[in-house]
Motif scaffolding. Structure first.
Motif, PDB file in Angstrom:
ATOM      1  N   GLN A  46       0.825  -1.208   0.000  1.00 14.33           N
ATOM      2  CA  GLN A  46       0.000   0.000   0.000  1.00 14.33           C
ATOM      3  C   GLN A  46       0.861   1.260   0.000  1.00 14.33           C
ATOM      4  O   GLN A  46       0.553   2.229  -0.700  1.00 14.33           O
ATOM      5  CB  GLN A  46      -0.940   0.016   1.205  1.00 14.33           C
ATOM      6  CG  GLN A  46      -2.083  -0.968   1.073  1.00 14.33           C
ATOM      7  CD  GLN A  46      -2.943  -0.996   2.322  1.00 14.33           C
ATOM      8  OE1 GLN A  46      -2.441  -1.120   3.435  1.00 14.33           O
ATOM      9  NE2 GLN A  46      -4.250  -0.892   2.132  1.00 14.33           N
ATOM     10  N   ALA A  47       1.938   1.267   0.776  1.00 13.42           N
ATOM     11  CA  ALA A  47       2.825   2.436   0.826  1.00 13.42           C
ATOM     12  C   ALA A  47       3.418   2.712  -0.550  1.00 13.42           C
ATOM     13  O   ALA A  47       3.444   3.860  -1.007  1.00 13.42           O
ATOM     14  CB  ALA A  47       3.928   2.220   1.858  1.00 13.42           C
ATOM     15  N   LEU A  48       3.880   1.667  -1.217  1.00 16.97           N
ATOM     16  CA  LEU A  48       4.468   1.848  -2.548  1.00 16.97           C
ATOM     17  C   LEU A  48       3.409   2.224  -3.582  1.00 16.97           C
ATOM     18  O   LEU A  48       3.679   3.013  -4.485  1.00 16.97           O
ATOM     19  CB  LEU A  48       5.215   0.580  -2.971  1.00 16.97           C
ATOM     20  CG  LEU A  48       6.493   0.296  -2.172  1.00 16.97           C
ATOM     21  CD1 LEU A  48       7.022  -1.094  -2.492  1.00 16.97           C
ATOM     22  CD2 LEU A  48       7.544   1.358  -2.452  1.00 16.97           C
ATOM     23  N   ALA A  49       2.209   1.681  -3.449  1.00 15.45           N
ATOM     24  CA  ALA A  49       1.135   2.021  -4.385  1.00 15.45           C
ATOM     25  C   ALA A  49       0.743   3.489  -4.229  1.00 15.45           C
ATOM     26  O   ALA A  49       0.456   4.158  -5.221  1.00 15.45           O
ATOM     27  CB  ALA A  49      -0.075   1.122  -4.156  1.00 15.45           C
ATOM     28  N   ASN A  50       0.763   3.985  -2.998  1.00 10.06           N
ATOM     29  CA  ASN A  50       0.352   5.369  -2.748  1.00 10.06           C
ATOM     30  C   ASN A  50       1.446   6.386  -3.030  1.00 10.06           C
ATOM     31  O   ASN A  50       1.158   7.490  -3.483  1.00 10.06           O
ATOM     32  CB  ASN A  50      -0.134   5.536  -1.303  1.00 10.06           C
ATOM     33  CG  ASN A  50      -1.451   4.843  -1.064  1.00 10.06           C
ATOM     34  OD1 ASN A  50      -2.271   4.719  -1.959  1.00 10.06           O
ATOM     35  ND2 ASN A  50      -1.651   4.376   0.156  1.00 10.06           N
ATOM     36  N   GLY A  57      14.994   3.381   3.444  1.00  7.26           N
ATOM     37  CA  GLY A  57      14.854   4.261   4.613  1.00  7.26           C
ATOM     38  C   GLY A  57      13.528   4.991   4.613  1.00  7.26           C
ATOM     39  O   GLY A  57      12.883   5.134   5.663  1.00  7.26           O
ATOM     40  N   GLU A  58      13.125   5.476   3.451  1.00  6.70           N
ATOM     41  CA  GLU A  58      11.831   6.161   3.348  1.00  6.70           C
ATOM     42  C   GLU A  58      10.685   5.195   3.663  1.00  6.70           C
ATOM     43  O   GLU A  58       9.740   5.548   4.370  1.00  6.70           O
ATOM     44  CB  GLU A  58      11.648   6.749   1.946  1.00  6.70           C
ATOM     45  CG  GLU A  58      12.574   7.899   1.644  1.00  6.70           C
ATOM     46  CD  GLU A  58      12.635   8.277   0.169  1.00  6.70           C
ATOM     47  OE1 GLU A  58      13.038   9.421  -0.123  1.00  6.70           O
ATOM     48  OE2 GLU A  58      12.289   7.437  -0.701  1.00  6.70           O
ATOM     49  N   LEU A  59      10.785   3.987   3.140  1.00  6.63           N
ATOM     50  CA  LEU A  59       9.753   2.982   3.384  1.00  6.63           C
ATOM     51  C   LEU A  59       9.671   2.652   4.874  1.00  6.63           C
ATOM     52  O   LEU A  59       8.576   2.612   5.453  1.00  6.63           O
ATOM     53  CB  LEU A  59      10.031   1.718   2.569  1.00  6.63           C
ATOM     54  CG  LEU A  59       9.030   0.576   2.732  1.00  6.63           C
ATOM     55  CD1 LEU A  59       7.635   1.000   2.307  1.00  6.63           C
ATOM     56  CD2 LEU A  59       9.485  -0.636   1.923  1.00  6.63           C
ATOM     57  N   ALA A  60      10.812   2.444   5.510  1.00  4.62           N
ATOM     58  CA  ALA A  60      10.830   2.152   6.947  1.00  4.62           C
ATOM     59  C   ALA A  60      10.186   3.296   7.731  1.00  4.62           C
ATOM     60  O   ALA A  60       9.424   3.067   8.672  1.00  4.62           O
ATOM     61  CB  ALA A  60      12.261   1.903   7.425  1.00  4.62           C
ATOM     62  N   ARG A  66      11.903  -0.308  11.904  1.00  6.78           N
ATOM     63  CA  ARG A  66      13.344  -0.162  11.680  1.00  6.78           C
ATOM     64  C   ARG A  66      13.695  -0.651  10.275  1.00  6.78           C
ATOM     65  O   ARG A  66      13.042  -1.564   9.758  1.00  6.78           O
ATOM     66  CB  ARG A  66      14.107  -0.958  12.725  1.00  6.78           C
ATOM     67  CG  ARG A  66      13.891  -0.396  14.107  1.00  6.78           C
ATOM     68  CD  ARG A  66      14.594  -1.224  15.135  1.00  6.78           C
ATOM     69  NE  ARG A  66      14.280  -0.690  16.443  1.00  6.78           N
ATOM     70  CZ  ARG A  66      15.041  -0.843  17.500  1.00  6.78           C
ATOM     71  NH1 ARG A  66      16.142  -1.550  17.421  1.00  6.78           N
ATOM     72  NH2 ARG A  66      14.695  -0.320  18.642  1.00  6.78           N
ATOM     73  N   PRO A  67      14.728  -0.074   9.661  1.00  4.06           N
ATOM     74  CA  PRO A  67      15.113  -0.488   8.308  1.00  4.06           C
ATOM     75  C   PRO A  67      15.300  -2.003   8.127  1.00  4.06           C
ATOM     76  O   PRO A  67      14.864  -2.539   7.110  1.00  4.06           O
ATOM     77  CB  PRO A  67      16.406   0.298   8.040  1.00  4.06           C
ATOM     78  CG  PRO A  67      16.212   1.557   8.839  1.00  4.06           C
ATOM     79  CD  PRO A  67      15.507   1.100  10.111  1.00  4.06           C
ATOM     80  N   PRO A  68      15.907  -2.740   9.081  1.00  2.00           N
ATOM     81  CA  PRO A  68      16.034  -4.195   8.875  1.00  2.00           C
ATOM     82  C   PRO A  68      14.679  -4.904   8.766  1.00  2.00           C
ATOM     83  O   PRO A  68      14.536  -5.871   8.026  1.00  2.00           O
ATOM     84  CB  PRO A  68      16.804  -4.678  10.099  1.00  2.00           C
ATOM     85  CG  PRO A  68      17.548  -3.483  10.591  1.00  2.00           C
ATOM     86  CD  PRO A  68      16.654  -2.309  10.282  1.00  2.00           C
ATOM     87  N   THR A  69      13.680  -4.408   9.490  1.00  2.00           N
ATOM     88  CA  THR A  69      12.343  -4.997   9.427  1.00  2.00           C
ATOM     89  C   THR A  69      11.741  -4.765   8.048  1.00  2.00           C
ATOM     90  O   THR A  69      11.181  -5.685   7.436  1.00  2.00           O
ATOM     91  CB  THR A  69      11.429  -4.385  10.510  1.00  2.00           C
ATOM     92  OG1 THR A  69      12.027  -4.611  11.786  1.00  2.00           O
ATOM     93  CG2 THR A  69      10.036  -4.987  10.471  1.00  2.00           C
ATOM     94  N   VAL A  95      19.195   1.725  -1.914  1.00  2.00           N
ATOM     95  CA  VAL A  95      18.336   0.778  -2.616  1.00  2.00           C
ATOM     96  C   VAL A  95      16.938   1.390  -2.735  1.00  2.00           C
ATOM     97  O   VAL A  95      16.361   1.820  -1.746  1.00  2.00           O
ATOM     98  CB  VAL A  95      18.270  -0.574  -1.870  1.00  2.00           C
ATOM     99  CG1 VAL A  95      17.298  -1.529  -2.555  1.00  2.00           C
ATOM    100  CG2 VAL A  95      19.655  -1.193  -1.776  1.00  2.00           C
ATOM    101  N   ARG A  96      16.427   1.419  -3.952  1.00  2.00           N
ATOM    102  CA  ARG A  96      15.059   1.889  -4.191  1.00  2.00           C
ATOM    103  C   ARG A  96      14.184   0.670  -4.467  1.00  2.00           C
ATOM    104  O   ARG A  96      14.619  -0.282  -5.095  1.00  2.00           O
ATOM    105  CB  ARG A  96      14.993   2.828  -5.394  1.00  2.00           C
ATOM    106  CG  ARG A  96      15.599   4.167  -5.115  1.00  2.00           C
ATOM    107  CD  ARG A  96      15.096   5.218  -6.102  1.00  2.00           C
ATOM    108  NE  ARG A  96      15.602   6.509  -5.722  1.00  2.00           N
ATOM    109  CZ  ARG A  96      15.008   7.317  -4.850  1.00  2.00           C
ATOM    110  NH1 ARG A  96      13.873   6.977  -4.312  1.00  2.00           N
ATOM    111  NH2 ARG A  96      15.539   8.474  -4.542  1.00  2.00           N
TER     112      ARG A  96
END
Length: 175
Positions: A46-50, A57-60, A66-69, A95-96
């Motif tokens: 959903q985050a990427l679709a929106n 980092g932006e996604l986290a 946390r970024p590893p999650t 990484v994108r």
């Protein structure tokens, strides 16, 4: 003597919130399994679709994890061919991630699933109750975010919510 046994937290708002949250997550998890997904994976899609392609980092940050999650979930979704990962030209450390065509289809199915579970959750609530509940939950989340040092973005202020509520209410012309 039959005694009505109640949980000690029955009068607690937090207890009620935890119970509603657990049941919502369970229902959503059941629906996600029908799509071949696990709870939590839908949030990435959903985050990427929106928002479109973004760094890990932006996604986290959006997911408040946390970024590893985020990376672990992205790896699993990449294996399912729902997400693609690409290194940034000139800096391989960045990484994108973005949705694949199949990822976009799953994200649309998730939106429909989310709407269905939300309708089930709020059955019997009128529009005013829904707005009030949304406002109160956002305020509670913002309170806890402030105390824990979590990112507070995405929690509108009371004034913002009042503006949204007023815009959603019927006018004399539409009533």
């Amino acid at each position: 003597m039959d005694k009505d046994v109640k949980h000690p937290g029955v009068k607690s708002v937090g207890w009620a919130l935890v119970q509603a949250s657990r049941l919502h997550r369970s229902r959503t998890g059941d629906k996600l399994s029908e799509l071949g997904l696990f709870a939590g994976q839908e949030q990435v899609l959903q985050a990427l679709a929106n928002s479109g392609p973004m760094t890990m980092g932006e996604l986290a940050g959006i997911l408040r994890v946390r970024p590893p999650t985020a990376s672990k979930t992205v790896s699993r979704l990449s294996t399912l061919k729902l997400i693609e990962r690409h290194t940034e030209p000139g800096d391989a450390r960045v990484v994108r991630v973005k949705l694949t065509k199949e990822g976009k289809r799953k994200a649309a199915a998730i939106d429909a699933l989310w709407d269905e579970v939300e309708a089930e959750l709020l059955e019997g609530f009128d529009a005013k109750d829904r707005k009030r509940l949304r406002k109160l939950l956002r305020k509670a989340a913002k309170n806890l975010a402030g105390i824990t040092g979590a990112d507070q973005t995405g929690f509108e202020t009371d004034d913002d919510l009042e503006d949204l509520s007023a815009a959603d209410e019927p006018t004399a012309l539409s009533a």
